[in-house]
Structures are given as C-alpha cells and as structure tokens.
Design a protein around this motif. Structure first.
Motif, PDB file in Angstrom:
ATOM      1  N   CYS A 195       0.836  -1.208   0.000  1.00 15.97           N
ATOM      2  CA  CYS A 195       0.000   0.000   0.000  1.00 15.97           C
ATOM      3  C   CYS A 195       0.869   1.256   0.000  1.00 15.97           C
ATOM      4  CB  CYS A 195      -0.942  -0.013   1.199  1.00 15.97           C
ATOM      5  SG  CYS A 195      -2.078  -1.417   1.190  1.00 15.97           S
TER       6      CYS A 195
ATOM      7  N   THR B  79       1.994   3.165  -2.414  1.00 14.98           N
ATOM      8  CA  THR B  79       1.510   4.257  -3.265  1.00 14.98           C
ATOM      9  C   THR B  79       0.386   5.016  -2.565  1.00 14.98           C
ATOM     10  OG1 THR B  79       2.096   2.983  -5.225  1.00 14.98           O
ATOM     11  CG2 THR B  79       0.553   4.805  -5.534  1.00 14.98           C
ATOM     12  N   GLU B  80      -0.551   4.275  -1.995  1.00 15.14           N
ATOM     13  CA  GLU B  80      -1.669   4.911  -1.297  1.00 15.14           C
ATOM     14  C   GLU B  80      -1.177   5.694  -0.078  1.00 15.14           C
ATOM     15  OE1 GLU B  80      -1.576   1.819  -2.376  1.00 15.14           O
ATOM     16  OE2 GLU B  80      -3.395   1.434  -3.539  1.00 15.14           O
TER      17      GLU B  80
ATOM     18  N   ASP C 104       0.506   8.881  -1.299  1.00 16.02           N
ATOM     19  CA  ASP C 104      -0.501   9.854  -1.741  1.00 16.02           C
ATOM     20  C   ASP C 104      -1.141  10.558  -0.550  1.00 16.02           C
ATOM     21  OD1 ASP C 104       0.001   9.149  -4.363  1.00 16.02           O
ATOM     22  OD2 ASP C 104      -1.795   7.894  -4.572  1.00 16.02           O
ATOM     23  N   ALA C 105      -1.547   9.776   0.447  1.00 12.67           N
ATOM     24  CA  ALA C 105      -2.224  10.341   1.620  1.00 12.67           C
ATOM     25  C   ALA C 105      -1.273  11.212   2.435  1.00 12.67           C
ATOM     26  CB  ALA C 105      -2.795   9.214   2.489  1.00 12.67           C
TER      27      ALA C 105
ATOM     28  N   SER D  51       1.560  12.650   1.481  1.00 11.79           N
ATOM     29  CA  SER D  51       1.947  13.846   0.709  1.00 11.79           C
ATOM     30  C   SER D  51       0.844  14.887   0.752  1.00 11.79           C
ATOM     31  CB  SER D  51       2.242  13.478  -0.749  1.00 11.79           C
ATOM     32  OG  SER D  51       3.355  12.645  -0.832  1.00 11.79           O
ATOM     33  N   CYS D  52      -0.384  14.433   0.552  1.00 16.18           N
ATOM     34  CA  CYS D  52      -1.517  15.352   0.590  1.00 16.18           C
ATOM     35  C   CYS D  52      -1.552  16.077   1.930  1.00 16.18           C
ATOM     36  CB  CYS D  52      -2.817  14.596   0.332  1.00 16.18           C
ATOM     37  SG  CYS D  52      -4.282  15.653   0.326  1.00 16.18           S
TER      38      CYS D  52
ATOM     39  N   CYS E 277      -7.821  15.726   2.216  1.00 16.90           N
ATOM     40  CA  CYS E 277      -7.147  14.450   1.924  1.00 16.90           C
ATOM     41  C   CYS E 277      -7.963  13.220   2.308  1.00 16.90           C
ATOM     42  CB  CYS E 277      -5.800  14.405   2.658  1.00 16.90           C
ATOM     43  SG  CYS E 277      -4.736  15.815   2.307  1.00 16.90           S
TER      44      CYS E 277
ATOM     45  N   GLU F 161     -10.197  11.436   0.817  1.00 16.27           N
ATOM     46  CA  GLU F 161     -10.277  10.388  -0.200  1.00 16.27           C
ATOM     47  C   GLU F 161      -8.976   9.577  -0.263  1.00 16.27           C
ATOM     48  OE1 GLU F 161     -11.983   7.843  -2.463  1.00 16.27           O
ATOM     49  OE2 GLU F 161     -13.093   9.545  -1.670  1.00 16.27           O
ATOM     50  N   GLN F 162      -7.827  10.252  -0.150  1.00 17.29           N
ATOM     51  CA  GLN F 162      -6.541   9.543  -0.179  1.00 17.29           C
ATOM     52  C   GLN F 162      -6.387   8.646   1.047  1.00 17.29           C
ATOM     53  OE1 GLN F 162      -7.029  12.745  -0.901  1.00 17.29           O
ATOM     54  NE2 GLN F 162      -5.639  13.456  -2.487  1.00 17.29           N
TER      55      GLN F 162
ATOM     56  N   ALA G 100      -8.605   5.595   0.629  1.00 16.39           N
ATOM     57  CA  ALA G 100      -7.992   4.619  -0.289  1.00 16.39           C
ATOM     58  C   ALA G 100      -6.881   3.845   0.417  1.00 16.39           C
ATOM     59  CB  ALA G 100      -7.444   5.333  -1.522  1.00 16.39           C
ATOM     60  N   MET G 101      -6.091   4.535   1.237  1.00 20.06           N
ATOM     61  CA  MET G 101      -5.020   3.874   1.982  1.00 20.06           C
ATOM     62  C   MET G 101      -5.620   2.865   2.969  1.00 20.06           C
ATOM     63  SD  MET G 101      -2.103   5.490   4.491  1.00 20.06           S
ATOM     64  CE  MET G 101      -3.218   5.809   5.846  1.00 20.06           C
TER      65      MET G 101
END
Length: 156
Positions: free
Chosen positions: A64, A66-67, A70-71, A73-74, A87, A89-90, A93-94
């Motif tokens: 996970c 990438t997820e 993304d989270a 970093s956001c 954030c 949604e990120q 997803a995580m």
C-alpha cells in the motif's frame, strides 16, 4: 605512538597515554547536506518528504506504499485551515488497501493486550450474569406454568 587500522568502512585508532596528554588536532568536517547516504529525518531540509526515513517503518514501500505516499503527501503539503481536510479520499484509499492485507497491517484497536483481556473477561462475566438472570426468569416462568390451579381444585 598511535596506530591506525582500517576494517571495511571503519577506521580503528589505538592511542597511547602520551597521545591523550596532547591537545586534539582533529578537525570536524561539516556535514554535506547533499549526501544521499546521510541519515535525515522525515522531512528533508528542502521541505520534501524523506521516503527512506526508517521512522516510516516500511509503509512507503509495502503493498500500500503508493496509497500511503498519496495520503501522506496530501497531508504534508496541505494548505487548508484544518490541515489535511482535503485528503479524506486519499486516506480512505489507503485504509481500504490496508484492509486487503490484514497480515501486514493488523486492524487492532489502540488497546493494550491486557486491556483487551480484561475487557474480554468483563464481557464473559456480563454474559454469565445475563445467562444466570435469564435462567432464573425461565425457572420462574416454568414454576408459574407447572403449578396446579388450586382455585378450582377445592370445588371438584
């Protein structure tokens, strides 16, 4: 007189008492901020995220990763008044990704094992109490239904 020996990346220096009596002539070398092998914290001097930081515990490189990136970093670059509020949604997803790998990302509550154990014991006690009260109620009902009707028995 001191002696120096090199073992791999390490330099071993043996000194004598006389070497210790003299003031040190060692010069400290300033750290190179561009050295990619130099250990840094989570946030690099440039403000970027150090994805190789051991403090992330491998989260950035797992299934996970990438997820997670993304989270995180956001959240890190968020400019909102409530930091990271954009954030969701990120992070969702995580979380969904982590739920697909329960052996790697356990979904335990933040409770210590002792607390969970005592909670389990408490639940067991509650269940036992409930069963006891239910069986008492059932016994009372049974005794009510099995008692002979004494009102009409004197008239027969």
């Amino acid at each position: 007189m001191s002696s120096v020996r090199q073992e791999g990346k390490d330099q071993i220096i043996f000194v004598t008492k006389e070497d210790h009596d003299a003031p040190s002539s060692a010069e400290l070398v300033e750290e190179d901020p561009n050295d990619p092998y130099e250990e840094r914290g989570l946030i690099l001097p440039s403000g970027e995220i150090n994805w190789n930081c051991p403090c992330l515990g491998g989260m950035a490189s797992g299934p996970c990763g990438t997820e997670f990136k993304d989270a995180f970093s956001c959240f890190h670059y968020s400019k909102e008044e409530v930091k990271g509020s954009e954030c969701l949604e990120q992070f969702r997803a995580m979380q969904e990704c982590m739920q697909r790998y329960p052996e790697l990302y356990p979904q335990e509550d933040d409770k210590a094992p002792q607390e969970q154990s005592s909670e389990t014991d408490q639940n067991s006690q509650d269940s036992a109490s409930e069963e006891t009260s239910n069986s008492t109620s059932a016994s009372e009902q049974d005794s009510n239904t099995t008692q002979p009707n004494t009102e009409g028995s004197g008239e027969s």
